[in-house]
Design a protein around this motif. Sequence first.
Motif, PDB file in Angstrom:
ATOM      1  N   MET A   1       2.150   5.495   9.986  1.00 50.89           N
ATOM      2  CA  MET A   1       0.875   5.233   9.325  1.00 50.89           C
ATOM      3  C   MET A   1       0.273   6.555   8.891  1.00 50.89           C
ATOM      4  N   ILE A   2      -0.138   6.646   7.624  1.00 48.25           N
ATOM      5  CA  ILE A   2      -0.747   7.887   7.132  1.00 48.25           C
ATOM      6  C   ILE A   2      -2.228   7.667   6.841  1.00 48.25           C
ATOM      7  N   TYR A   3      -2.980   8.756   6.984  1.00 46.02           N
ATOM      8  CA  TYR A   3      -4.424   8.767   6.745  1.00 46.02           C
ATOM      9  C   TYR A   3      -4.737   9.963   5.857  1.00 46.02           C
ATOM     10  N   VAL A   4      -5.347   9.717   4.710  1.00 47.21           N
ATOM     11  CA  VAL A   4      -5.653  10.791   3.766  1.00 47.21           C
ATOM     12  C   VAL A   4      -6.943  11.481   4.201  1.00 47.21           C
ATOM     13  N   VAL A   5      -6.817  12.780   4.518  1.00 47.19           N
ATOM     14  CA  VAL A   5      -7.956  13.560   5.001  1.00 47.19           C
ATOM     15  C   VAL A   5      -8.649  14.297   3.867  1.00 47.19           C
ATOM     16  N   GLU A   6      -7.853  14.811   2.931  1.00 52.99           N
ATOM     17  CA  GLU A   6      -8.397  15.535   1.778  1.00 52.99           C
ATOM     18  C   GLU A   6      -7.613  15.162   0.526  1.00 52.99           C
ATOM     19  N   GLY A   7      -8.313  15.133  -0.605  1.00 52.78           N
ATOM     20  CA  GLY A   7      -7.647  14.875  -1.865  1.00 52.78           C
ATOM     21  C   GLY A   7      -7.183  13.437  -2.002  1.00 52.78           C
ATOM     22  N   SER A   8      -6.150  13.237  -2.785  1.00 51.08           N
ATOM     23  CA  SER A   8      -5.577  11.910  -2.972  1.00 51.08           C
ATOM     24  C   SER A   8      -4.064  12.044  -3.113  1.00 51.08           C
ATOM     25  N   VAL A   9      -3.347  11.032  -2.683  1.00 53.70           N
ATOM     26  CA  VAL A   9      -1.887  11.028  -2.794  1.00 53.70           C
ATOM     27  C   VAL A   9      -1.420   9.657  -3.272  1.00 53.70           C
ATOM     28  N   THR A  10      -0.302   9.660  -3.945  1.00 51.44           N
ATOM     29  CA  THR A  10       0.367   8.417  -4.277  1.00 51.44           C
ATOM     30  C   THR A  10       1.516   8.255  -3.295  1.00 51.44           C
ATOM     31  N   ALA A  11       1.566   7.118  -2.622  1.00 54.57           N
ATOM     32  CA  ALA A  11       2.567   6.902  -1.583  1.00 54.57           C
ATOM     33  C   ALA A  11       3.213   5.536  -1.769  1.00 54.57           C
ATOM     34  N   GLY A  12       4.433   5.406  -1.228  1.00 56.96           N
ATOM     35  CA  GLY A  12       5.093   4.121  -1.360  1.00 56.96           C
ATOM     36  C   GLY A  12       6.374   4.041  -0.573  1.00 56.96           C
ATOM     37  N   PHE A  13       6.927   2.834  -0.497  1.00 55.24           N
ATOM     38  CA  PHE A  13       8.197   2.627   0.190  1.00 55.24           C
ATOM     39  C   PHE A  13       9.012   1.569  -0.541  1.00 55.24           C
ATOM     40  N   VAL A  14      10.308   1.568  -0.255  1.00 56.25           N
ATOM     41  CA  VAL A  14      11.240   0.639  -0.888  1.00 56.25           C
ATOM     42  C   VAL A  14      11.675  -0.390   0.147  1.00 56.25           C
ATOM     43  N   SER A  15      11.578  -1.668  -0.202  1.00 51.76           N
ATOM     44  CA  SER A  15      11.947  -2.736   0.722  1.00 51.76           C
ATOM     45  C   SER A  15      13.235  -3.408   0.266  1.00 51.76           C
ATOM     46  N   GLY A  16      14.245  -3.376   1.133  1.00 51.26           N
ATOM     47  CA  GLY A  16      15.500  -4.032   0.813  1.00 51.26           C
ATOM     48  C   GLY A  16      15.401  -5.543   0.854  1.00 51.26           C
ATOM     49  N   ILE A  17      14.489  -6.083   1.663  1.00 53.72           N
ATOM     50  CA  ILE A  17      14.377  -7.535   1.825  1.00 53.72           C
ATOM     51  C   ILE A  17      13.820  -8.200   0.568  1.00 53.72           C
ATOM     52  N   THR A  18      13.170  -7.402  -0.306  1.00 51.58           N
ATOM     53  CA  THR A  18      12.628  -7.934  -1.560  1.00 51.58           C
ATOM     54  C   THR A  18      13.346  -7.301  -2.750  1.00 51.58           C
ATOM     55  N   SER A  19      14.666  -7.211  -2.647  1.00 57.49           N
ATOM     56  CA  SER A  19      15.509  -6.704  -3.741  1.00 57.49           C
ATOM     57  C   SER A  19      15.088  -5.314  -4.194  1.00 57.49           C
ATOM     58  N   ASN A  20      14.857  -4.437  -3.207  1.00 58.16           N
ATOM     59  CA  ASN A  20      14.505  -3.039  -3.465  1.00 58.16           C
ATOM     60  C   ASN A  20      13.212  -2.880  -4.266  1.00 58.16           C
ATOM     61  N   LYS A  21      12.280  -3.782  -4.037  1.00 59.80           N
ATOM     62  CA  LYS A  21      10.959  -3.643  -4.651  1.00 59.80           C
ATOM     63  C   LYS A  21      10.264  -2.422  -4.074  1.00 59.80           C
ATOM     64  N   VAL A  22       9.558  -1.689  -4.917  1.00 57.97           N
ATOM     65  CA  VAL A  22       8.827  -0.498  -4.488  1.00 57.97           C
ATOM     66  C   VAL A  22       7.345  -0.848  -4.372  1.00 57.97           C
ATOM     67  N   TYR A  23       6.778  -0.575  -3.213  1.00 59.76           N
ATOM     68  CA  TYR A  23       5.349  -0.796  -2.972  1.00 59.76           C
ATOM     69  C   TYR A  23       4.648   0.549  -3.058  1.00 59.76           C
TER      70      TYR A  23
END
Length: 219
Positions: free
Chosen positions: A117-139
């Motif tokens: 689990m990540i928590y943004v302390v300063e600034g902004s970031v774009t983050a995501g992960f790839v799920s194999g169970i949903t045909s490699n959908k990227v969140y």
Amino acid sequence: MSSNQRFFLLITLLPFTILSFFSSTSLAVDFCVADLNGYQTPSGYVCKNPANVTADDFVFSGLITGANTSNINKAAATPATVQQFPGLNGLNLAAARADFAPGGAIPLHTHPYSSEMIYVVEGSVTAGFVSGITSNKVYVKKLKKGEIMVFPQGLVHFQANTGSENAVVFATFGNADPGVQMINAALFGNDFSSFLVEKTTNIDQAEVRKLKKLLGGSG
């Protein structure tokens, strides 16, 4: 009760007796500060002698200051896992700090032994992960200061600073040693044959060699 019935009852109850014994044993101590010079077991490091444990074993100051982002990724992570913070041993907890210059990123990687689990302390970031169970959908989500995001255990994920200012992210894990495998290093930072990398990834061999040179690989 016949001897056969007694034997059957013994065999049936034995696994539960063993489980009960080990469960009771695990609760019989308050802590197990890691002896990093000792051996590791499936449940963690062996314990430091309690007589030598001090309050300092339960304090870690390594995340106060940021890491140097003058590198190819323009980002760097500072871990607080059991190897750096022995007091975490057996507690199913760990942390990390990631610092990002503008345009910086923590490349695609996985933590095989823990969710994150990540928590943004300063600034902004774009983050995501790839799920194999949903045909490699990227969140993917752009996170601003104060927002959190979770990455399920073992899934490929990333964080990138897509803003114009420095960014700082703190992460927590559900394992004192979550493990990490960087995808680019796994492919190009070792002696994995360039020919085999090409055949198993469909990346042109000239590009494979270029990436190997960039990341210190050979083969």
